[in-house]
Design an enzyme around this catalytic site. Structure first.
Site, PDB file in Angstrom:
ATOM      1  N   CYS A  66      -4.273 -32.733   4.525  1.00  0.00           N
ATOM      2  CA  CYS A  66      -4.532 -32.009   3.285  1.00  0.00           C
ATOM      3  C   CYS A  66      -3.372 -32.273   2.331  1.00  0.00           C
ATOM      4  O   CYS A  66      -2.280 -32.621   2.757  1.00  0.00           O
ATOM      5  CB  CYS A  66      -4.721 -30.521   3.521  1.00  0.00           C
ATOM      6  SG  CYS A  66      -3.417 -29.733   4.441  1.00  0.00           S
ATOM      7  N   GLU A 113      -4.743 -22.075  -4.044  1.00  0.00           N
ATOM      8  CA  GLU A 113      -5.406 -23.354  -4.269  1.00  0.00           C
ATOM      9  C   GLU A 113      -6.912 -23.229  -4.445  1.00  0.00           C
ATOM     10  O   GLU A 113      -7.550 -22.381  -3.834  1.00  0.00           O
ATOM     11  CB  GLU A 113      -5.122 -24.295  -3.087  1.00  0.00           C
ATOM     12  CG  GLU A 113      -3.642 -24.585  -2.948  1.00  0.00           C
ATOM     13  CD  GLU A 113      -3.300 -25.596  -1.874  1.00  0.00           C
ATOM     14  OE1 GLU A 113      -2.257 -26.247  -2.038  1.00  0.00           O
ATOM     15  OE2 GLU A 113      -4.051 -25.728  -0.890  1.00  0.00           O
TER      16      GLU A 113
END
Length: 177
Positions: A66, A113
């Site tokens: 990620c 996020e």
């Protein structure tokens, strides 16, 4: 090495500016990110253990890779780039869904996020980048779910949030077929 910028976004994922990555995490500002889950033909997911020298969540287990998109980069391009940088291979990726989450860390930083979750297939062994990844393993989805329940401190904060949504997405997808 110049610090990377993250793409600041509103809740509709529209870019509203750039900010150095560390500053965005210090201020808990919403920014674009992605999470890649790689699966094999047995239906297992490749997990990585973060390198011991990472500035947060060292040695914790998490999804295959990620990171954050760069300006002008699509989600898929970003996922493929980071998969190569961290795990030493690339795969075709499919974007599954996106959602917003907020996860504080014990070092005072916060992930806030809008995360684009992607999945790909790969058979074989990665060539891990030791500055990013300590170790890796294949795990069945049910085993991951059980291990998170019995050993939550062994996993990154974001992975526990994202895995639940990823698991539910795959279960609902298989029920529809």
């Amino acid at each position: 090495m110049k610090e990377e910028n993250v793409i600041l976004v509103n809740e509709a994922d529209e870019p509203i500016g750039l900010m150095p990555k560390m500053e965005a995490h210090e201020k808990a500002v919403l920014h674009r990110a992605f999470s890649v889950f790689i699966m094999n033909d047995k239906g297992e997911t490749m997990l990585q253990q973060r390198a011991k020298d990472k500035y947060h969540s060292p040695l914790l287990w998490t999804n295959t890779c990620c990171s954050h998109q760069r300006e002008g980069e699509t989600n898929i391009q970003a996922g493929k780039r980071r998969l190569q940088e961290e795990m030493g291979f690339t795969a075709e990726l499919e974007e599954l869904f996106s959602f917003i989450y907020k996860a504080p860390f014990d070092n005072g930083l916060t992930e806030h996020e809008l995360d684009h979750v992607m999945m790909g297939k790969f058979q074989g062994e990665p060539q891990i980048n030791p500055s990013e990844v300590e170790d890796w393993k294949w795990m069945a989805l049910e085993d991951i779910k059980e291990d998170i329940a019995s050993n939550p401190d062994g996993y990154t904060a974001w992975f526990k949030i994202i895995f639940e949504r990823f698991y539910d997405h795959l279960i609902h997808k298989s029920e529809e077929q």
